[in-house]
Design an enzyme around this catalytic site. Structure first.
Site, PDB file in Angstrom:
ATOM      1  CB  ALA A  94      -4.498  -4.182   2.550  1.00  0.00           C
ATOM      2  CB  CYS A  95       0.729  -3.652   4.752  1.00  0.00           C
ATOM      3  SG  CYS A  95       0.909  -4.745   5.610  1.00  0.00           S
ATOM      4  CG  LEU A  96       3.386  -3.751  -0.861  1.00  0.00           C
ATOM      5  CD1 LEU A  96       4.747  -2.833  -0.539  1.00  0.00           C
ATOM      6  CD2 LEU A  96       2.819  -3.141  -1.629  1.00  0.00           C
TER       7      LEU A  96
END
Length: 271
Positions: free
Chosen positions: A174-176
């Site tokens: 998942a995006c940071l």
């Protein structure tokens, strides 16, 4: 309905589209969706990958490499989420703001170049967590074929393996920006710190990892099977030393281990 029946339903659904853009992150789900779409529609499919501070370079390279290997038309766009009003303050609807900006850009490409649909790779399991990004997807009329046919993450991995896709056992990503508690301001420097910390753990051989950012404390999530590796003093010392270099004062291991959406637990606890 079993996985193979869902697969046939997916193929039929995509063939109906005639042409489509696939929002492509290089992860398990979007890679599977892109391959099925390309098999069904050939060069009437365009893969679009967004580059941003929240998207590690390793993930971008994976996406680019896959498209090149399979001869799939590939496009890169820049997502400027940190410049979106309200995003950097990390509100609970952060993902909604990001997806709205991203898919508006992709829809514009589709309009300009004559693609009939834009599709994305969320799966049936994604309905079970707090995911405000799905609201943006619905508002913009982006199609989610994997959810439509009821494919779960495990089924997608199984089918990907049968198709010979290397991503079948790739760790979920998942995006940071999801590493920060809601209300913690997100900056490019903090994103880079988390990215470097996770990359260090990956280089040590940990598969599924998250480094959750709690100010000067890093909370490490790994699979339970990897807990015992932290009993090795050399590994503990190397992780602690590296994380200190990155600016963390304290380093902790989450006793529950890796799970998706752990930052959403505070929202549940507030209810």
């Amino acid at each position: 309905m079993n996985a193979n029946a869902k697969m046939e339903k997916l193929k039929a659904r995509i063939k109906e589209m005639e042409s489509t853009i696939v929002a492509f992150s290089g992860g398990v789900d979007s890679t599977f969706l892109l391959k099925v779409a390309h098999d069904a529609l050939g060069n009437k499919v365009l893969a679009v990958t967004a580059r941003s501070a929240s998207f590690p370079e390793r993930e971008f390279k994976d996406a680019e490499k896959f498209a090149f290997e399979y001869g799939i038309p590939f496009r890169t766009i820049i997502s400027e989420e940190l410049e979106l009003e309200g995003f950097a303050q990390n509100p609970p609807n952060r993902c909604y703001l990001c997806k709205k900006e991203l898919f508006n850009k992709i829809k514009q490409i589709a309009k300009d170049e004559g693609f009939k649909f834009v599709v994305e790779g969320s799966n049936y399991d994604d309905l079970g967590d707090y995911r405000p990004g799905l609201r943006a997807i619905e508002e913009l009329e982006i199609v989610s074929p994997l959810r439509e046919v009821g494919l779960t993450k495990d089924e997608i991995r199984l089918l990907s393996k049968e198709m010979g896709l290397k991503t079948w056992n790739k760790p979920s990503f998942a995006c940071l920006s999801s590493r920060f508690p809601y209300g913690e301001r997100i900056t490019e420097e903090k994103l880079k710190r988390v990215d470097k910390a996770e990359q260090f753990l990956i280089d040590l051989g940990f598969g599924q990892v998250r480094v959750r950012y709690h100010g000067n404390l890093a909370r490490i999530e790994v699979k339970e099977r990897d807990f015992e590796r932290f009993l090795d003093k050399q590994i503990r010392n190397s992780v602690y030393t590296k994380f200190k270099e990155l600016g963390f004062v304290y380093v902790s291991l989450d006793l529950i281990g890796y799970r998706t959406g752990s930052m959403n637990e505070e929202l549940v606890n507030k209810d």
